[in-house]
Design a protein around this motif. Sequence first.
Motif, PDB file in Angstrom:
ATOM      1  N   MET A   5       0.800  -1.221  -0.012  1.00 27.10           N
ATOM      2  CA  MET A   5      -0.028  -0.332   0.065  1.00 27.10           C
ATOM      3  C   MET A   5       1.010   1.453  -0.055  1.00 27.10           C
ATOM      4  SD  MET A   5      -2.091   1.523   3.341  1.00 27.10           S
ATOM      5  CE  MET A   5      -0.611   2.166   3.671  1.00 27.10           C
ATOM      6  N   PRO A   6       0.419   2.099  -0.982  1.00 25.66           N
ATOM      7  CA  PRO A   6       1.241   3.470  -0.806  1.00 25.66           C
ATOM      8  C   PRO A   6       1.179   4.154   0.607  1.00 25.66           C
ATOM      9  CG  PRO A   6      -0.579   3.769  -2.009  1.00 25.66           C
ATOM     10  CD  PRO A   6      -0.615   2.366  -1.554  1.00 25.66           C
ATOM     11  N   SER A   7       1.921   5.339   0.965  1.00 20.15           N
ATOM     12  CA  SER A   7       1.711   6.144   2.234  1.00 20.15           C
ATOM     13  C   SER A   7       0.617   6.890   2.087  1.00 20.15           C
ATOM     14  CB  SER A   7       3.210   6.409   2.385  1.00 20.15           C
ATOM     15  OG  SER A   7       2.976   7.814   3.434  1.00 20.15           O
ATOM     16  N   THR A   8       0.039   6.992   3.197  1.00 19.44           N
ATOM     17  CA  THR A   8      -1.098   7.967   3.394  1.00 19.44           C
ATOM     18  C   THR A   8      -0.607   9.359   3.540  1.00 19.44           C
ATOM     19  OG1 THR A   8      -1.397   7.448   5.508  1.00 19.44           O
ATOM     20  CG2 THR A   8      -2.942   6.232   4.021  1.00 19.44           C
ATOM     21  N   ASP A   9       0.765   9.546   3.766  1.00 22.35           N
ATOM     22  CA  ASP A   9       1.292  10.627   4.093  1.00 22.35           C
ATOM     23  C   ASP A   9       1.426  11.654   2.938  1.00 22.35           C
ATOM     24  OD1 ASP A   9       1.533   9.678   6.805  1.00 22.35           O
ATOM     25  OD2 ASP A   9       3.720   9.229   6.448  1.00 22.35           O
ATOM     26  N   GLY A  10       1.525  12.836   2.902  1.00 17.61           N
ATOM     27  CA  GLY A  10       1.928  13.926   1.846  1.00 17.61           C
ATOM     28  C   GLY A  10       0.826  14.942   1.795  1.00 17.61           C
ATOM     29  N   VAL A  11       1.015  15.851   0.839  1.00 15.34           N
ATOM     30  CA  VAL A  11       0.354  16.879   0.734  1.00 15.34           C
ATOM     31  C   VAL A  11      -0.005  17.060  -0.759  1.00 15.34           C
ATOM     32  CG1 VAL A  11       0.542  18.379   2.638  1.00 15.34           C
ATOM     33  CG2 VAL A  11       2.166  18.622   0.872  1.00 15.34           C
ATOM     34  N   ILE A  12      -0.947  17.681  -1.200  1.00 11.44           N
ATOM     35  CA  ILE A  12      -1.513  17.817  -2.348  1.00 11.44           C
ATOM     36  C   ILE A  12      -0.303  18.841  -3.005  1.00 11.44           C
ATOM     37  CG2 ILE A  12      -2.983  19.580  -1.850  1.00 11.44           C
ATOM     38  CD1 ILE A  12      -4.662  18.793  -4.309  1.00 11.44           C
ATOM     39  N   ILE A  13       0.240  18.999  -4.521  1.00 11.94           N
ATOM     40  CA  ILE A  13       1.074  19.711  -4.795  1.00 11.94           C
ATOM     41  C   ILE A  13       0.577  21.205  -5.152  1.00 11.94           C
ATOM     42  CG2 ILE A  13       2.990  18.092  -5.832  1.00 11.94           C
ATOM     43  CD1 ILE A  13       1.692  18.580  -8.571  1.00 11.94           C
ATOM     44  N   LYS A  14       1.274  22.214  -4.941  1.00 19.48           N
ATOM     45  CA  LYS A  14       0.749  23.606  -4.912  1.00 19.48           C
ATOM     46  C   LYS A  14       1.505  24.378  -5.795  1.00 19.48           C
ATOM     47  CE  LYS A  14      -0.347  22.801  -0.253  1.00 19.48           C
ATOM     48  NZ  LYS A  14      -0.075  23.260   1.398  1.00 19.48           N
TER      49      LYS A  14
ATOM     50  N   LYS B 273      -5.361   8.789   8.470  1.00 17.51           N
ATOM     51  CA  LYS B 273      -4.371   7.739   9.069  1.00 17.51           C
ATOM     52  C   LYS B 273      -4.332   6.546   8.307  1.00 17.51           C
ATOM     53  CE  LYS B 273      -2.984   8.609  13.087  1.00 17.51           C
ATOM     54  NZ  LYS B 273      -3.454   9.052  14.111  1.00 17.51           N
ATOM     55  N   THR B 274      -5.481   5.874   7.677  1.00 23.67           N
ATOM     56  CA  THR B 274      -5.412   4.800   6.997  1.00 23.67           C
ATOM     57  C   THR B 274      -6.429   4.914   5.518  1.00 23.67           C
ATOM     58  OG1 THR B 274      -7.402   4.221   8.027  1.00 23.67           O
ATOM     59  CG2 THR B 274      -5.452   3.293   8.954  1.00 23.67           C
ATOM     60  N   PHE B 275      -6.106   4.163   4.757  1.00 23.25           N
ATOM     61  CA  PHE B 275      -6.846   4.091   3.384  1.00 23.25           C
ATOM     62  C   PHE B 275      -8.164   3.629   3.836  1.00 23.25           C
ATOM     63  CE2 PHE B 275      -3.042   4.515   1.002  1.00 23.25           C
ATOM     64  CZ  PHE B 275      -3.474   5.532  -0.187  1.00 23.25           C
ATOM     65  N   LYS B 276      -8.402   2.842   4.740  1.00 24.62           N
ATOM     66  CA  LYS B 276      -9.908   2.456   5.290  1.00 24.62           C
ATOM     67  C   LYS B 276     -10.669   3.865   5.769  1.00 24.62           C
ATOM     68  CE  LYS B 276     -11.652  -1.914   6.207  1.00 24.62           C
ATOM     69  NZ  LYS B 276     -11.197  -3.172   6.563  1.00 24.62           N
ATOM     70  N   ALA B 277      -9.767   4.595   6.329  1.00 28.54           N
ATOM     71  CA  ALA B 277     -10.681   6.005   6.885  1.00 28.54           C
ATOM     72  C   ALA B 277     -10.916   6.620   5.497  1.00 28.54           C
ATOM     73  CB  ALA B 277      -9.572   6.406   7.899  1.00 28.54           C
ATOM     74  N   ALA B 278      -9.844   6.836   4.663  1.00 28.44           N
ATOM     75  CA  ALA B 278     -10.137   7.732   3.688  1.00 28.44           C
ATOM     76  C   ALA B 278     -11.127   7.171   2.754  1.00 28.44           C
ATOM     77  CB  ALA B 278      -8.630   7.725   2.542  1.00 28.44           C
ATOM     78  N   THR B 279     -11.201   5.727   2.531  1.00 22.13           N
ATOM     79  CA  THR B 279     -12.497   5.069   1.729  1.00 22.13           C
ATOM     80  C   THR B 279     -13.460   5.306   2.535  1.00 22.13           C
ATOM     81  OG1 THR B 279     -10.824   3.638   1.060  1.00 22.13           O
ATOM     82  CG2 THR B 279     -13.006   2.875   0.693  1.00 22.13           C
TER      83      THR B 279
END
Lengths: 257, 430
Positions: free
Chosen positions: A1-10, B115-121
């Motif tokens: 799974m890719p990381s959930t971290d990050g911000v949209i590019i601006k 926190k997680t993709f599950k939360a995003a989904t």
Amino acid sequence: MPSTDGVIIKKVLPIIYVIDTSGSMSGERIATVNAAMRECEQVLRDKASDSPDNELKIGALTFSSGAEWLTKTGLVSLEDFYWNDAKAGGVTDLGAALNELNDKLSRSAFLKSETGCCVPVIIFMSDGCPTDSWEKSLAKISAENRWFASARKIAIAIGEDADTDILKKLVGNVEAVVRSNDLETLQKLIVAVSASASMLAGKSRLANDEASGGEILDNALTEVEGDVEIEKDTAPVDEPAPAPVDTGDGWSDDDWS
Amino acid sequence: MAIFEKGTVIKTEFGAPIEIVSYIAGGGQGDVYVVNYNGKRKALKWYKAGVMRDPDAFYKNLKRNAEHGSPDKAFLWPDAVTEHRDGTFGYIMDLRPEGYYELGKLLGSPKYNFKTFKAATDACLKIVSAFRILHNNGYSYQDLNDGNFFINPDTGDVRICDNDNVAPNGTSTGILGKPRYMAPEIVVGGGKVLPDTNSDRYSLSAILFLILFLSHPLEGKRWLVPCLTDALAEKLYGSEALFICDPKDSSNGPVRNIHTNLLNRWGFMPDYLKDMFLKAFSKEVLFTPGRRIAEVDWLKVLVRFRSDIVNCSCGNETFIQNAATTKCDRCGKNVVVTNVLGLPAYDMTAAKGSRIYRCQVGICNADEALDPVMAVVAKPTGELGLKNMTSLVFNATTPSGKSKQIAPQDIIPFIPGIKIEAYGKTVELK
């Protein structure tokens, strides 16, 4: 799974202050401008730090006998934006400021960015009449520099001696010049205009809205409403500034300077 | 700037008192206060005088919305409209709960990431579900953008605010929407084309894409111009809108080292989800408002995606492929899928907590799409069972061919080979 971290590019939103620091600004006037700019540090951080719409960067140029950037190395990001008090003295070389803008409003100078920029906002503040050949400089920058021509420009006239006709020519938009005769209002106005400029992209639009210096000013004026000393100049300009260059030229990425 | 002092009492249009407790914040349109109303803490939005084009029509619409009541608990819906005072007015709504942040913050700052993709989904599911109900009630939202959603990044729970522009589909409140979220037809419409359910559906697709890919669907290579002038923005988001992942035209494609979020995530996502975005942002759908993806179709893929997000023993969320054992991309161990639910259209991973929703079994209407049909439950020993979540009795056939009935709330052991008849379709335990 890719990381959930990050911000949209601006994209970078440049907000550039061009401040008259001639002798007539000395004393309370420059003190008020300095106080307003210190307030802007915090207000802009609060309002724009986590903005998903753009990344704010600040530039500050002063002019008196000649022109000098307070942000010498380029535009600074919000976390690095700390106001160093400007000092007043000397004559009003507006033309020198325009030449400096012409030089630095370029992808090879202050507007270098991997993701590119939003249309810059330029906020002029002046209390007098230029003493140099500013008209030549204005004609030059308007014709040569697409960043300047496209910028959303606002002018704040400080006190009764400020020549609003000149400021109108500078911003090329009668709706974007405002005069403030008392210092308390001036401070509020500088802060409100800055905040409004930073939030323009995040604002929902109504039918017939136009994103312009005039709109930034209108939004700012709703924040400082009730102050009678504000006078928005709506008289037509005698000699309109050159129309902004049409920039709808496809997707070319030619240098904009 | 607060205009009301603490303790000031104003009234609703029907005369009930509203007491100001404290000032929360101000914006372009007005200010928000904490108030006491009807024995509860609520929020009051108070408009600045003169900010509206047609305050009377706005007031009437707001009052009508308050009277009709909230279509779904996700909306911070107007409870009541106030009396007029000094040429303006406001309305009462629920307060935003603690721990919820604007979607814009979740996208714009690493402090507030999901926190997680599950939360995003889950956030996507809640948003789509709320808009399905709103649209089915005949409303359009008109100004869908990243400022309208308060989301809990840990759980994906959503509250939808700024419901003051919600209006019966086809009527206008004067709003066009926020740049970057407006549908192409609104962007090029010059103020003459007004938002409706179809334009809402474009904005909704953009928001789902932003949440799952942390990227804007139209901000590819073309967006990287040195200066995005208004004229260029009109092309990018309007007349020449082109999906960043368009398979036939890469002129607005992602750029390495810049569009890293998209490039990191796209390859991980299951095809059925990518296909839906490819359809939502295809040229045909971008420029034909009537073809926009209906909420129920988003629900179907999001529900499926949710069931495919499984935690590996190392803690990593793994996206299960084809409901089969999938290698964890972090530790390399297999995330073993032992049980599978064979649905009419595809196989779904069955683990404790998995649910089959109505939209996954045969044709349904939009209102019942998210009704749970069956849920996978587990005994403390880990043994799995399947629970009937409906009020219907389902017929089942055991592997040996015996017929059995599953009454509402009944749990049957998860034995491969059992076939359940539901809504004219078969669900097979594998």
